[in-house]
Design a protein around this motif. Structure first.
Motif, PDB file in Angstrom:
ATOM      1  N   GLU A 486       0.820  -1.205   0.000  1.00 51.38           N
ATOM      2  CA  GLU A 486       0.000   0.000   0.000  1.00 51.38           C
ATOM      3  C   GLU A 486       0.860   1.264   0.000  1.00 51.38           C
ATOM      4  O   GLU A 486       0.547   2.233  -0.693  1.00 51.38           O
ATOM      5  CB  GLU A 486      -0.924  -0.008   1.213  1.00 51.38           C
ATOM      6  N   GLU A 487       1.940   1.268   0.765  1.00 54.85           N
ATOM      7  CA  GLU A 487       2.804   2.438   0.797  1.00 54.85           C
ATOM      8  C   GLU A 487       3.467   2.665  -0.557  1.00 54.85           C
ATOM      9  O   GLU A 487       3.628   3.803  -1.000  1.00 54.85           O
ATOM     10  CB  GLU A 487       3.867   2.276   1.886  1.00 54.85           C
ATOM     11  N   LYS A 490       0.982   4.291  -2.796  1.00 55.61           N
ATOM     12  CA  LYS A 490       0.816   5.722  -2.503  1.00 55.61           C
ATOM     13  C   LYS A 490       1.944   6.537  -3.111  1.00 55.61           C
ATOM     14  O   LYS A 490       1.724   7.608  -3.668  1.00 55.61           O
ATOM     15  CB  LYS A 490       0.767   5.942  -0.989  1.00 55.61           C
ATOM     16  N   ASP A 491       3.166   6.025  -3.004  1.00 50.64           N
ATOM     17  CA  ASP A 491       4.306   6.758  -3.548  1.00 50.64           C
ATOM     18  C   ASP A 491       4.260   6.833  -5.064  1.00 50.64           C
ATOM     19  O   ASP A 491       4.827   7.762  -5.658  1.00 50.64           O
ATOM     20  CB  ASP A 491       5.619   6.087  -3.108  1.00 50.64           C
ATOM     21  N   TRP A 499      -4.311   9.812  -1.741  1.00 46.82           N
ATOM     22  CA  TRP A 499      -4.562   8.372  -1.834  1.00 46.82           C
ATOM     23  C   TRP A 499      -5.957   8.033  -1.353  1.00 46.82           C
ATOM     24  O   TRP A 499      -6.497   6.992  -1.715  1.00 46.82           O
ATOM     25  CB  TRP A 499      -3.520   7.608  -1.036  1.00 46.82           C
TER      26      TRP A 499
END
Length: 924
Positions: A486-487, A490-491, A499
């Motif tokens: 998930e991170e 987002k990036d 997001w």
């Protein structure tokens, strides 16, 4: 030792150690010994219990779909030369307070769902804002049956709707159960309306009330309905919060952003059994003095305490107890934000959320940026319990009995703990983060015992276990793989996309009654609860949660989870599909990219060294356009041969106030030879067309004006045509431009002068440095011709008179017109602070202004009334130019002019910035 022992046994002293902020908090029950008494306090979504109730675009909030950057992200992404860390950007943005309230975060502060139970029935009404601007009250009915839930909609299979009569966005809906009342709505048909409750709906500046009931049609069909009871508008202050009175069910109180409190009574409406009765309201006289009504404090919320005339009012820096029982209102401070700052290094700690914690009205809960505190009105300035919540700006807070969360259990060993325990749900809908904080008595006692009854009055409360995460959406899996995935997703998103608009989040939720849950699901080992939630995809879902000892990973969802975030944009989509074909144009903007990256000179020189074999290289420029440019420059004081008179011509061209940057630009334009200017200004017949979709399209430029100006001709009219010629609008031969930017022309000029080392790093030509040098020269010229005139002092008046030039530094030029060099009062620094030696501060070349002083005309003995353009001379201290034919005014025109002139004079006398601006010219 005696003092230390006394402090160890003091509840007030123990409450100063927040849970999660100290190693061994004294008011924490945890470990294996506590588990055998308290039971499981972690709640996980039960697999295969998700029920889809309803989905529609009417359930979506109309948020702004356009991208916008928050202040911290703007700081991070806008500083390429000196990168800023995200932590530094957040600390800088915190100085400026909270962000704007007209974005998605402010819309999702409140719970968008509100429930009202049918009396003596297994049905519940669910309310939520709906409409294009969330200006309507939408609702539907859930009929709970054995192992099933039916959704009742209107006759068109859509949600029920009720309008407030206005288009203002609804911020919050609050329901209140009242005694049954019967209203006769139609005498002819005999239809009746049985009231079961009422709701209040408030927007930013207005509040409305509705009676909620069941309408019986033809003695057989029943359907829910809302009847409006009126509303109240507040013109000067916005509404912060509104709540019902739990002691007198027909009353509610409204808190404004100014701290004003209003009490409204709906009892006449229910007593008359008529929809024509008026809602009575009055302002509560609460004397907020200067010590209480802080300038920095922001009013947050209000609740009723243990008495119907005692209120608890929360502000961002304090919480107050307002006693209205007597004629004279009494105000006592219950909490100050300073008591939460013992473990916080930041000075800007503020209260963010507030709510009442129990039905008796004594306990309340507040959350700051770092801590969650449980307080008692009977113990001012001392928290009962504290937690370090670890959440990012929580905005939603709710307290629920633990018996409601662990209902319908097979094991009765922990029923006593469930009856005496409570749970605080804290989090943020926008951040999609929620935690649960459980607390209660140190040792749960059997319900109904003497010890249990005495402990309800004054008791020491303990935190039960550490806070646990509440997976509100039921879809999260917080294993390491899913969190990392998930991170990374987002990036991968662009900086201007949040997001939250790509992930399905929860917009509102509610916990069903225990008797409802028992009809749908079987009992769990340690009990559980049934949750109804509203998703950002427009779905209304129902899911069962069960109490557990550990947090269970959602393996089923983990395996199916995509590697990218899905699209769940939080705004209502249009009903019509996009009708036009989607085409993408790719343009090669190599010159623009080179200018932004600082290597335009190398790119242009490399292009200029290559011979042009195309037809464009053989075309010659029009001799007529060349002569027109010469005439315009000669009229402005520029001959073909450049000399020191260029300075005089540039300064004489400044009619309206211009910055040092603007004057320097004019000087650069005017300093270019005519051979280079020929590249920037040409006729439409010489302009090249661009090939788009196999068609040649003419580019759009502005005509060179007839009004005498220096390039780039700032004061001119807009074009009268589009980028396509037609029969009505024929191709003209007017001189247009500039068709090339100044930076390109400067590089071409240097290349034509024979500078072969433009590509080398040591001798590389920079258009930006050339502009800065010109700004320094403009300021230097201004300082050389500046003399003390009319007794003006530079240090005191921020103004320099350029009127007298006794040394006549401009050789071969007439005496220049009077000038004023000044700095607007919008900046606190003086003009001299922007000049260091002979260099101008790069950040201040835009707000140091220079302007002509209008010449006073000689007064003659024959006073004739002005009827032409000269009648505008005394309206402004600067010289005005008109690009319009000379016209004379008749009697009616003069009368209208005099009326407008008087209005303008009145405005000039009242407007302090203009008076300050005019004083510079008078002193000069």
């Amino acid at each position: 030792m005696e003092i230390a022992g006394a402090m160890d046994f003091s509840d007030e002293w123990k409450s100063l150690f927040p849970i999660n902020a100290s190693c061994t908090p004294p008011l924490l029950l945890s470990g294996s010994s506590a588990e055998s008494i308290l039971g499981p306090l972690i709640f996980n979504p039960k697999p295969k219990t998700l029920i889809h109730l309803y989905s529609s675009d009417s359930l979506l909030p109309p948020l702004n779909p356009h991208p916008n950057l928050s202040l911290p992200r703007f700081i991070v992404t806008s500083t390429h030369d000196a990168p800023v860390l995200p932590s530094t950007a957040s600390s800088v943005s915190s100085i400026f307070g909270s962000e704007q309230q007209n974005d998605a975060t402010s819309t999702l502060i409140y719970n968008r769902l509100e429930f009202l139970k049918y009396p003596n029935s297994n049905s519940v009404i669910v309310f939520f804002p709906t409409g294009g601007n969330s200006e309507q009250v939408g609702f539907l009915v859930l009929h709970v049956k054995v192992s099933d839930v039916d959704v009742q909609l209107d006759n068109n299979d859509d949600i029920f709707k009720a309008s407030t009569g206005f288009s203002y966005r609804i911020l919050r809906i609050s329901a209140n159960q009242v005694a049954n009342s019967v209203f006769r709505t139609s005498k002819s048909t005999g239809n009746s309306f049985s009231a079961i409750g009422c709701i209040l709906v408030y927007t930013m500046y207005s509040i409305y009330w509705f009676v909620v009931g069941i309408k019986t049609l033809d003695s057989s069909l029943e359907r829910p309905s809302l009847i409006g009871m009126g509303g109240k508008k507040f013109k000067t202050c916005s509404i912060v919060h509104a709540c019902w009175n739990p002691h007198i069910r027909e009353e509610c109180v409204v808190l404004l952003e100014s701290g004003g409190l209003f009490l409204f009574d709906l009892e006449p409406y229910f007593k008359s059994h008529s929809s024509n009765a008026n809602v009575k309201g009055k302002r509560l006289r609460v004397p907020w003095n200067d010590s209480v009504n802080s300038i920095e404090g922001i009013w947050l919320s209000c609740e009723f305490s243990w008495h119907p005339r005692i209120l608890i009012v929360a502000r961002s820096d304090a919480v107050f107890l307002v006693d209205l029982r007597l004629d004279e209102c009494k105000i006592n401070c219950l909490v100050k934000v300073e008591m939460l700052q013992l473990y916080v290094p930041a000075e800007k700690e503020q209260i963010l959320a507030f709510t009442k914690a129990s039905s008796d009205g004594f306990y309340f809960v507040l959350a700051s940026g770092s801590f969650l505190a449980l307080c008692d009105v009977r113990k001012p300035m001392v928290p009962v319990l504290q937690w370090a919540h670890g959440l990012d700006r929580p905005s939603y807070i709710h307290v629920v009995s633990l018996s409601k969360l662990r209902s319908h259990s097979k094991d009765s060993a922990f029923n006593s703990a469930s009856e005496s325990g409570f749970c605080i749900i804290l989090g943020s809908f926008w951040k999609s983060e929620f935690n649960m904080f459980c607390y209660g008595s140190p040792l749960p006692t059997p319900t109904g015992s003497i010890v249990s009854k005495l402990s309800k009055t004054f008791r020491t409360l303990y935190a039960w276990e550490l806070p646990s995460e509440f997976m509100l959406s039921g879809h999260e899996c917080h294993c390491g793989t899913c969190l990392l995935r998930e991170e990374l997703s987002k990036d991968a998103l662009p900086e201007w996309i949040d997001w939250q608009q790509k992930k399905e989040i929860v917009l509102g939720f509610g916990i069903m009654e225990n008797d409802f849950s028992s009809l749908i699901f079987e009992s769990d080992e340690f009990g559980g609860f049934t949750l109804i939630r509203l998703m950002s995809s427009g779905k209304l879902e129902l899911q069962r949660y069960y109490a557990s000892w550990v947090s269970v990973k959602n393996v089923e969802y983990c395996l199916e989870k995509s590697t990218h975030l899905e699209n769940h944009l939080l705004y209502t989509l249009a009903n019509e599909e996009y009708k036009f074909p989607r085409r993408f144009k790719y343009l090669k903007l190599d010159y623009l990219c080179g200018n932004l990256n600082g290597n335009l000179t190398e790119l242009l020189v490399a292009k200029l060294k290559k011979p042009c074999n195309g037809p464009q290289g053989k075309e010659s420029f029009s001799q007529e356009a060349h002569e027109i440019l010469c005439e315009k420059l000669n009229a402005c004081g520029f001959g073909r041969l450049r000399s020191s008179s260029a300075n005089s011509a540039v300064f004489n061209d400044v009619s309206l106030p211009a910055s040092i940057h603007e004057v320097a630009l004019k000087r650069l334009w005017a300093g270019l030879p005519l051979e280079v200017l020929q590249l920037a200004f040409s006729s439409y017949s010489e302009s090249l067309e661009v090939l788009v979709d196999d068609k040649w399209v003419a580019l759009e430029f502005l005509d060179v004006p007839d009004l005498l100006q220096l390039p780039p001709f700032v004061l001119r009219k807009s074009s009268h045509r589009s980028n396509k010629w037609s029969k009505k609008v024929q191709r003209s031969d007017a001189i247009v431009g500039p068709v090339l930017p100044l930076t390109v022309l400067l590089v071409v000029h240097e290349f034509r002068n024979g500078c072969s080392n433009l590509e080398e790093k040591q001798g590389r030509f920079s258009a930006e440095e050339e502009l800065i040098q010109q700004c320094n020269e403009v300021m230097q010229v201004a300082r050389e011709i500046a003399v003390a005139a009319s007794g003006s002092e530079l240090h005191n008046n921020h103004a320099v008179s350029l009127a007298d030039d006794r040394e006549e530094t401009w050789v071969g030029s007439p005496k220049p017109k009077p000038f004023v060099l000044y700095h607007p009062v919008a900046n606190n620094c003086s003009t001299m602070a922007h000049v260091q030696g002979r260099a101008v501060n790069r950040d201040k070349i835009f707000d140091t202004l220079i302007s002509h002083v209008r010449e006073e005309k000689c007064c003659t003995s024959d006073k004739t009334e002005s009827v032409g353009k000269e009648m505008f001379d005394d309206l402004c201290p600067v010289e005005l130019k008109f690009d319009t034919p000379v016209k004379t005014f008749g009697p009616r025109g003069l009368k209208a002019f005099n009326v407008l002139k008087r209005q303008l004079s009145n405005w000039q006398e009242r407007f302090d910035p203009y008076k300050e601006f005019q004083s510079k010219f008078e002193k000069g």
